[in-house]
Design a protein around this motif. Structure first.
Motif, mmCIF file in Angstrom:
data_model
loop_
_atom_site.group_PDB
_atom_site.id
_atom_site.type_symbol
_atom_site.label_atom_id
_atom_site.label_comp_id
_atom_site.label_asym_id
_atom_site.label_seq_id
_atom_site.Cartn_x
_atom_site.Cartn_y
_atom_site.Cartn_z
ATOM 1 N N GLN A 199 0.854 -1.197 0.000
ATOM 2 C CA GLN A 199 0.000 0.000 0.000
ATOM 3 C C GLN A 199 0.890 1.247 0.000
ATOM 4 O OE1 GLN A 199 -2.062 -1.344 3.612
ATOM 5 N NE2 GLN A 199 -4.003 -0.999 2.562
ATOM 6 N N LYS A 201 1.827 4.783 1.484
ATOM 7 C CA LYS A 201 1.668 5.499 2.748
ATOM 8 C C LYS A 201 2.439 6.808 2.690
ATOM 9 C CE LYS A 201 5.541 3.515 5.359
ATOM 10 N NZ LYS A 201 5.947 2.800 6.602
ATOM 11 N N ILE A 221 -1.825 5.453 5.812
ATOM 12 C CA ILE A 221 -1.931 4.620 4.611
ATOM 13 C C ILE A 221 -3.056 5.162 3.736
ATOM 14 C CG2 ILE A 221 -2.517 2.320 3.747
ATOM 15 C CD1 ILE A 221 -1.237 1.214 6.310
ATOM 16 N N TYR A 223 -5.818 4.731 1.160
ATOM 17 C CA TYR A 223 -6.669 3.732 0.511
ATOM 18 C C TYR A 223 -7.199 4.234 -0.828
ATOM 19 C CZ TYR A 223 -7.005 0.012 3.966
ATOM 20 O OH TYR A 223 -6.732 -1.063 4.783
ATOM 21 N N SER A 224 -7.703 5.471 -0.827
ATOM 22 C CA SER A 224 -8.289 5.998 -2.058
ATOM 23 C C SER A 224 -8.132 7.507 -2.099
ATOM 24 C CB SER A 224 -9.776 5.624 -2.169
ATOM 25 O OG SER A 224 -10.521 6.279 -1.154
ATOM 26 N N ALA A 229 -9.382 3.785 -5.925
ATOM 27 C CA ALA A 229 -8.479 2.971 -5.112
ATOM 28 C C ALA A 229 -7.037 3.188 -5.561
ATOM 29 C CB ALA A 229 -8.854 1.492 -5.230
ATOM 30 N N GLY A 231 -4.064 1.466 -3.921
ATOM 31 C CA GLY A 231 -3.252 0.259 -3.829
ATOM 32 C C GLY A 231 -1.775 0.608 -3.699
ATOM 33 N N GLU A 254 -5.968 5.134 6.404
ATOM 34 C CA GLU A 254 -5.989 4.261 7.575
ATOM 35 C C GLU A 254 -4.897 4.728 8.523
ATOM 36 O OE1 GLU A 254 -4.166 0.081 8.180
ATOM 37 O OE2 GLU A 254 -6.221 -0.276 7.487
ATOM 38 N N GLN A 259 -10.196 4.266 10.166
ATOM 39 C CA GLN A 259 -10.285 4.743 8.799
ATOM 40 C C GLN A 259 -10.878 6.143 8.838
ATOM 41 O OE1 GLN A 259 -12.394 2.070 6.222
ATOM 42 N NE2 GLN A 259 -10.643 0.684 6.032
#
Length: 425
Positions: A199, A201, A221, A223-224, A229, A231, A254, A259
């Motif tokens: 992921q 970060k 981190i 996420y989107s 997304a 990744g 995150e 979240q």
């Protein structure tokens, strides 16, 4: 102490890159039976030298390359000519040493005037000794001695030009190949050390930056972004940020077990003269959350790094050909050392990856058809294969000499620019 450690890392890196490249030439030259006169790291005055077997190993002052000097690669210069007085040292009726001077007081020396000599094909020397013409066979590894300097003779079957097209091509091509292999191994080591990204970060977050004002922290981190997304696609995240100069980017992050949603408004910075805006950015460094790589993943990662970096290097060379570059885009030895020091201070893993990139660059650069480089020598070998006969060695040597001189001039110009850039900060 840290400066000394970085300095040692830089010297070791360049030593390994150059030595392995030249060792490729050396190894396949020896396998082909070519007499390797000198294996040198660096150019200019000698700092250290010793001779083992037929080869002299030297370390020279300027750490900007190296060379593997093979007999016959340049036209051989014979120190023995008809009409010259010489002294011969014999062992079992074969000449092992030919003295061009200072032989008057040497014991067990046959002295005479040279009537005929062939040190490449038939290996003999004919002397007029006290009015008698005597033909002496010459040992294939005999030495000529002039002013105290010993030079081993090179029969045609020991010369670079006396080998087949395939043997010579392999000898030249082996240098860049060694650097490609080294690059792959270093990328492989880096993959095991850094792990496989899982992921994206956040790394460091600048104070008072849009990311800091929005409450983003180092280690978050991603996420989107704007519902897409992310990744492990950091480039995708960068494009989303750069594509939102006027609207906030909606992040899903995150943090620990939470979240969170954060809205970040990218900003543009003006150049020092206030005339040009930078790309929109949020003031943070992107990193990766990783896991330990499997063997298969490490090899795959190494291969992907190799192919990606090769494309980038070729794009850079294309810009040189089209003229789409500025002088400050080029870096000579000073600029390379400066950047390498910055990378080394970041840790061993970045240093390994940077070393891999330099090794790959060295391989590709040497394969360019520029006179004095391996690529140019391969071109001459290819022309010989097409013509069915070799190019005149004197003409080829002249072409390589001109190419080397031009490369040195370019090196001086780029180094001068590096120094000016350092002075100006």
């Amino acid at each position: 102490m840290e400066t000394l450690q970085i300095g040692i890392q830089i010297v070791l890196m360049f030593f390994v890159l150059v030595t392995l490249h030249e060792w490729g030439h050396y190894f396949f030259a020896k396998r082909a039976g070519i007499l390797v006169r000198e294996f040198a790291i660096g150019f200019g005055p000698k700092l250290f030298t010793y001779k083992k077997g037929e080869t002299r190993y030297t370390l020279r002052l300027l750490p900007i390359g190296g060379f593997c000097r093979m007999a016959g690669e340049d036209p051989e210069v014979l120190q023995v000519v008809v009409g010259q007085n010489v002294g011969l040292q014999l062992n079992k009726d074969q000449v092992t040493r030919i003295y061009a001077d200072r032989f008057d007081r040497l014991p067990n020396i046959v002295v005479g005037e040279v009537e005929d000599v062939d040190l490449e094909k038939d290996l003999f020397i004919r002397l007029n000794v006290d009015g008698e013409s005597i033909r002496f066979p010459v040992h294939p590894q005999a030495l000529t001695v002039s002013q105290g300097r010993e030079v081993q003779i090179a029969p045609l079957n020991r010369q670079y030009g006396g080998k087949t097209v395939g043997q010579r091509a392999l000898t030249i091509f082996a240098g860049p190949v060694m650097n490609v292999i080294l690059a792959f191994v270093l990328f492989l080591i880096f993959a095991f050390m850094s792990g496989i990204p899982t992921q994206v970060k956040l790394g460091d977050v600048q104070d008072n930056s849009p990311a800091a004002k929005a409450g983003l922290l180092k280690g978050d981190i991603i996420y989107s972004a704007n519902g897409e997304a992310i990744g492990t696609d950091a480039d995708k995240l960068i494009k989303i940020i750069q594509g939102s100069p006027d609207a906030p980017v909606q992040f899903m992050i995150e943090r620990g077990s939470e979240q969170l949603q954060k809205a970040v408004q990218p900003t543009r910075d003006l150049s020092s003269d206030g005339t040009k805006e930078s790309q929109p950015r949020i003031g943070t460094v992107l990193e990766y959350k990783t896991r330990t790589a499997t063997v298969g993943e490490a090899f795959s990662s190494s291969w992907n790094d190799m192919t990606f970096m090769t494309k980038q290097i070729l794009i850079g060379f294309k810009k040189l050909v089209t003229g789409d570059f500025k002088m400050n885009d080029l870096a000579g030895p000073v600029g390379t050392v400066e950047f390498t020091a910055q990378v080394a201070s970041a840790g061993i893993a970045p240093m390994i990856r940077w070393s891999a990139l330099l090794s790959l660059y060295l391989a590709i650069f040497n394969l360019l058809p520029i006179p004095a480089l391996d690529g140019s020598r391969l071109v001459f070998i290819g022309l010989e294969a097409l013509r069915g006969k070799p190019i005149d060695p004197n003409r080829e040597s002249f072409v390589h000499f001109i190419g080397f001189a031009m490369l040195m001039l370019l090196m001086i110009a780029v180094t001068y620019n590096d120094i000016l850039r350092l002075i100006k900060g």
